[in-house]
Design a protein around this motif. Structure first.
Motif, PDB file in Angstrom:
ATOM      1  N   ARG A  56     -11.256  18.995  -3.914  1.00 21.80           N
ATOM      2  CA  ARG A  56     -10.801  19.539  -2.642  1.00 21.80           C
ATOM      3  C   ARG A  56     -11.773  20.612  -2.160  1.00 21.80           C
ATOM      4  O   ARG A  56     -12.192  21.491  -2.919  1.00 21.80           O
ATOM      5  CB  ARG A  56      -9.396  20.121  -2.792  1.00 21.80           C
ATOM      6  N   VAL A  57     -12.152  20.529  -0.889  1.00 17.54           N
ATOM      7  CA  VAL A  57     -13.071  21.490  -0.280  1.00 17.54           C
ATOM      8  C   VAL A  57     -12.263  22.538   0.467  1.00 17.54           C
ATOM      9  O   VAL A  57     -11.336  22.201   1.224  1.00 17.54           O
ATOM     10  CB  VAL A  57     -14.047  20.782   0.691  1.00 17.54           C
ATOM     11  N   GLU A  58     -12.588  23.799   0.254  1.00 14.05           N
ATOM     12  CA  GLU A  58     -11.876  24.879   0.927  1.00 14.05           C
ATOM     13  C   GLU A  58     -12.344  24.999   2.374  1.00 14.05           C
ATOM     14  O   GLU A  58     -13.541  25.100   2.651  1.00 14.05           O
ATOM     15  CB  GLU A  58     -12.119  26.203   0.202  1.00 14.05           C
ATOM     16  N   LEU A  59     -11.412  24.959   3.294  1.00 12.57           N
ATOM     17  CA  LEU A  59     -11.692  25.109   4.710  1.00 12.57           C
ATOM     18  C   LEU A  59     -11.287  26.511   5.148  1.00 12.57           C
ATOM     19  O   LEU A  59     -10.173  26.954   4.878  1.00 12.57           O
ATOM     20  CB  LEU A  59     -10.933  24.068   5.535  1.00 12.57           C
ATOM     21  N   VAL A  60     -12.208  27.210   5.819  1.00 16.73           N
ATOM     22  CA  VAL A  60     -11.939  28.577   6.260  1.00 16.73           C
ATOM     23  C   VAL A  60     -12.086  28.642   7.771  1.00 16.73           C
ATOM     24  O   VAL A  60     -12.735  27.791   8.394  1.00 16.73           O
ATOM     25  CB  VAL A  60     -12.900  29.585   5.586  1.00 16.73           C
ATOM     26  N   GLY A  61     -11.500  29.637   8.367  1.00 12.94           N
ATOM     27  CA  GLY A  61     -11.563  29.819   9.802  1.00 12.94           C
ATOM     28  C   GLY A  61     -12.782  30.609  10.222  1.00 12.94           C
ATOM     29  O   GLY A  61     -13.458  31.259   9.407  1.00 12.94           O
ATOM     30  N   ALA A  66     -17.251  37.780   6.780  1.00 14.30           N
ATOM     31  CA  ALA A  66     -18.529  37.310   6.250  1.00 14.30           C
ATOM     32  C   ALA A  66     -19.376  38.518   5.840  1.00 14.30           C
ATOM     33  O   ALA A  66     -19.503  39.479   6.606  1.00 14.30           O
ATOM     34  CB  ALA A  66     -19.280  36.479   7.288  1.00 14.30           C
ATOM     35  N   VAL A  67     -19.944  38.441   4.666  1.00 16.21           N
ATOM     36  CA  VAL A  67     -20.788  39.523   4.163  1.00 16.21           C
ATOM     37  C   VAL A  67     -22.213  39.297   4.648  1.00 16.21           C
ATOM     38  O   VAL A  67     -22.753  38.189   4.527  1.00 16.21           O
ATOM     39  CB  VAL A  67     -20.749  39.570   2.621  1.00 16.21           C
ATOM     40  N   LEU A  68     -22.803  40.319   5.225  1.00 16.54           N
ATOM     41  CA  LEU A  68     -24.176  40.199   5.699  1.00 16.54           C
ATOM     42  C   LEU A  68     -25.123  39.957   4.530  1.00 16.54           C
ATOM     43  O   LEU A  68     -24.953  40.540   3.457  1.00 16.54           O
ATOM     44  CB  LEU A  68     -24.591  41.467   6.448  1.00 16.54           C
ATOM     45  N   PRO A  69     -26.114  39.072   4.705  1.00 18.74           N
ATOM     46  CA  PRO A  69     -27.031  38.793   3.598  1.00 18.74           C
ATOM     47  C   PRO A  69     -27.873  40.016   3.236  1.00 18.74           C
ATOM     48  O   PRO A  69     -28.254  40.806   4.100  1.00 18.74           O
ATOM     49  CB  PRO A  69     -27.907  37.656   4.152  1.00 18.74           C
ATOM     50  N   ARG A  70     -28.137  40.140   1.960  1.00 14.70           N
ATOM     51  CA  ARG A  70     -28.969  41.249   1.474  1.00 14.70           C
ATOM     52  C   ARG A  70     -30.431  40.899   1.722  1.00 14.70           C
ATOM     53  O   ARG A  70     -30.896  39.820   1.375  1.00 14.70           O
ATOM     54  CB  ARG A  70     -28.711  41.475  -0.018  1.00 14.70           C
ATOM     55  N   ARG A  71     -31.150  41.820   2.326  1.00 13.17           N
ATOM     56  CA  ARG A  71     -32.548  41.581   2.678  1.00 13.17           C
ATOM     57  C   ARG A  71     -33.478  42.402   1.794  1.00 13.17           C
ATOM     58  O   ARG A  71     -33.152  43.513   1.390  1.00 13.17           O
ATOM     59  CB  ARG A  71     -32.812  41.912   4.152  1.00 13.17           C
TER      60      ARG A  71
END
Length: 456
Positions: A56-61, A66-71
């Motif tokens: 089963r694949v988790e579906l999100v809205g 969302a966590v900003l990507p670490r640069r």
């Protein structure tokens, strides 16, 4: 032989079972399982039915947090600017450019600066021996950088080595066309080898969190060599452009999943490698004490960065009956022909008996339609031998009807021109209300601009 597929459906909760049972396993109701006639199933469809057996694949809205990507900042401001603020952990970046343009030099400088910050960095070269890279680093003044260096072409060997310890923060592969996977038949550089090698390296980046940068060869047309799917696989595609006869280099993103593609980084090639250029306009403007016929300054826009360049035009009268030549360097020759036609049809100027040469100073290439007005002003100035004032800039789009249309970011262009000491601007009438601290001359049609330049 096809056979009907039998199933039993609970009349209360709707659960499906391949065999009958007295009690429903889902809701516990007794005698609710009823046979249901399903479609005919064949051995082929039974093997290729993907509607069951998976996880089963988790579906999100869309409103999920969302966590900003670490640069990872490289310490080279122009490089970080072009890629959106730094390399993202776990990302894959592909950089392409002509041979000798400075791709390896730029990445070696970036890798050395990241390593100097204390982050582990691995530089894998498939084209040069380790000693060659080490000598180049010393020539660039980077010999003391704590950079881990290797010369290898086997993807299996590279991934085995990188997996023996903590994954590095940055991995540079120079280049992907020299890598090969022993799981695939074929020589390095073939379509299958490039795709397989890139897939394994990108998977390592996603699983380990290391940022990986791949250097890609280009064809004679400037496109990255190898399968087109390579550009789809990576997160960011960078293009390193410039003429080897000129010192400037431009780094621009043509694809960026973690940022925009509207920024550029400008570098100048020197004895100690690539140096950042904080004021690109200084590279493309000619120092001249007095106004020259046929020369007009145009405020181009690269992303959100204005760059002032000089448009130069020259017309040469020919004897009657000779075929005139039109040549453009740094601008679209088709657009030049269109502007000449508009000047003849709408403004009454005769270019049919004159050769026309157009050049963008400094080797810069202009694709912005806002350069139409500057090019037209340069052509009129060259034909009439009347110089455009040296303190003036010009920009705007020219329609086939001769109408001057406004362009985007007019205020930003004017602000940059005022900062560099320009006092006047020739612009479409719709932009004449901009507050830029300089004198604005607005024109509704190209004919009004011609009259202004010719003093009619």
């Amino acid at each position: 032989m096809a056979k009907p597929k039998t199933r039993y459906v609970c009349q209360l909760c709707g659960s499906v079972s391949p065999r009958w049972a007295g009690q429903c396993a889902e809701c516990g109701e007794w005698n609710s399982m009823v046979e249901d006639a399903a479609g005919v199933v064949t051995p082929f469809s039974a093997r290729h039915d993907l509607r069951s057996g998976g996880r089963r694949v988790e579906l999100v809205g869309l409103d999920a947090e969302a966590v900003l990507p670490r640069r990872l900042a490289t310490g080279i401001a122009e490089f970080d600017r072009a890629i959106g603020g730094g390399l993202v952990a776990g990302s894959a970046t592909l950089i392409g450019g002509d041979p000798g343009i400075g791709k390896s030099t730029l990445l070696l400088q970036a890798a050395a600066k990241v390593a100097a910050q204390g982050a582990p960095v691995a530089y894998i070269s498939g084209e040069e021996a380790a000693d060659q890279v080490r000598l180049r680093a010393r020539r660039l003044g980077l010999g003391a950088a704590p950079l881990r260096l290797a010369a290898a072409t086997s993807v299996r060997d590279i991934l085995t080595t990188l997996g023996e310890s903590a994954p590095p923060a940055l991995v540079v592969i120079d280049s992907i066309q020299t890598m090969y996977s022993d799981l695939i038949e074929g020589a390095p550089g073939t379509v299958s080898q490039v795709r397989a090698a890139a897939h394994e390296l990108i998977r390592f980046a996603k699983e380990s969190g290391a940022a990986i940068v791949l250097v890609g060869h280009v064809t004679k047309d400037g496109a990255i060599a190898g399968p087109r799917v390579l550009e789809h696989m990576v997160d960011t595609v960078l293009s390193f452009e410039g003429e080897r006869s000129h010192q400037y280099r431009i780094l621009r993103a043509t694809k960026n999943r973690y940022g925009g593609t509207d920024e550029i980084g400008v570098f100048a090639m020197g004895e100690e490698g690539l140096a950042e250029v904080a004021n690109p306009s200084a590279l493309f403007l000619t120092d001249r004490g007095e106004a020259v016929p046929g020369a007009v300054v145009f405020p181009a826009l690269e992303g959100t960065r204005p760059v002032l360049v000089e448009i130069q035009a020259l017309t040469v009268r020919l004897a009657s009956g000779a075929t005139p030549r039109r040549a453009a360097v740094g601008w679209d020759s088709g657009r030049l022909a269109m502007l000449l036609a508009v000047l003849e049809a709408r403004c009454g100027l005769n270019f049919s008996s004159a050769e026309v040469y157009l050049n963008v100073a400094g080797g810069y290439r202009v694709t912005d339609p806002a350069a139409d007005l500057a090019v037209a002003a340069a052509l009129v100035s060259a034909l009439s031998e009347r110089p455009v004032p040296a303190e003036a800039v010009a920009f705007g789009e020219v329609a086939l009807s001769g109408e001057l249309r406004p362009v985007a970011h007019g205020g930003l262009r004017l602000k940059e021109a005022a900062k560099l000491g320009f006092e006047r601007a020739l612009v479409p009438a719709a932009l004449a209300g901009e507050k830029a601290g300089m004198q604005l001359n607005g024109f509704r049609t190209l004919g009004q601009l011609v009259d202004h330049l010719l003093g009619r």
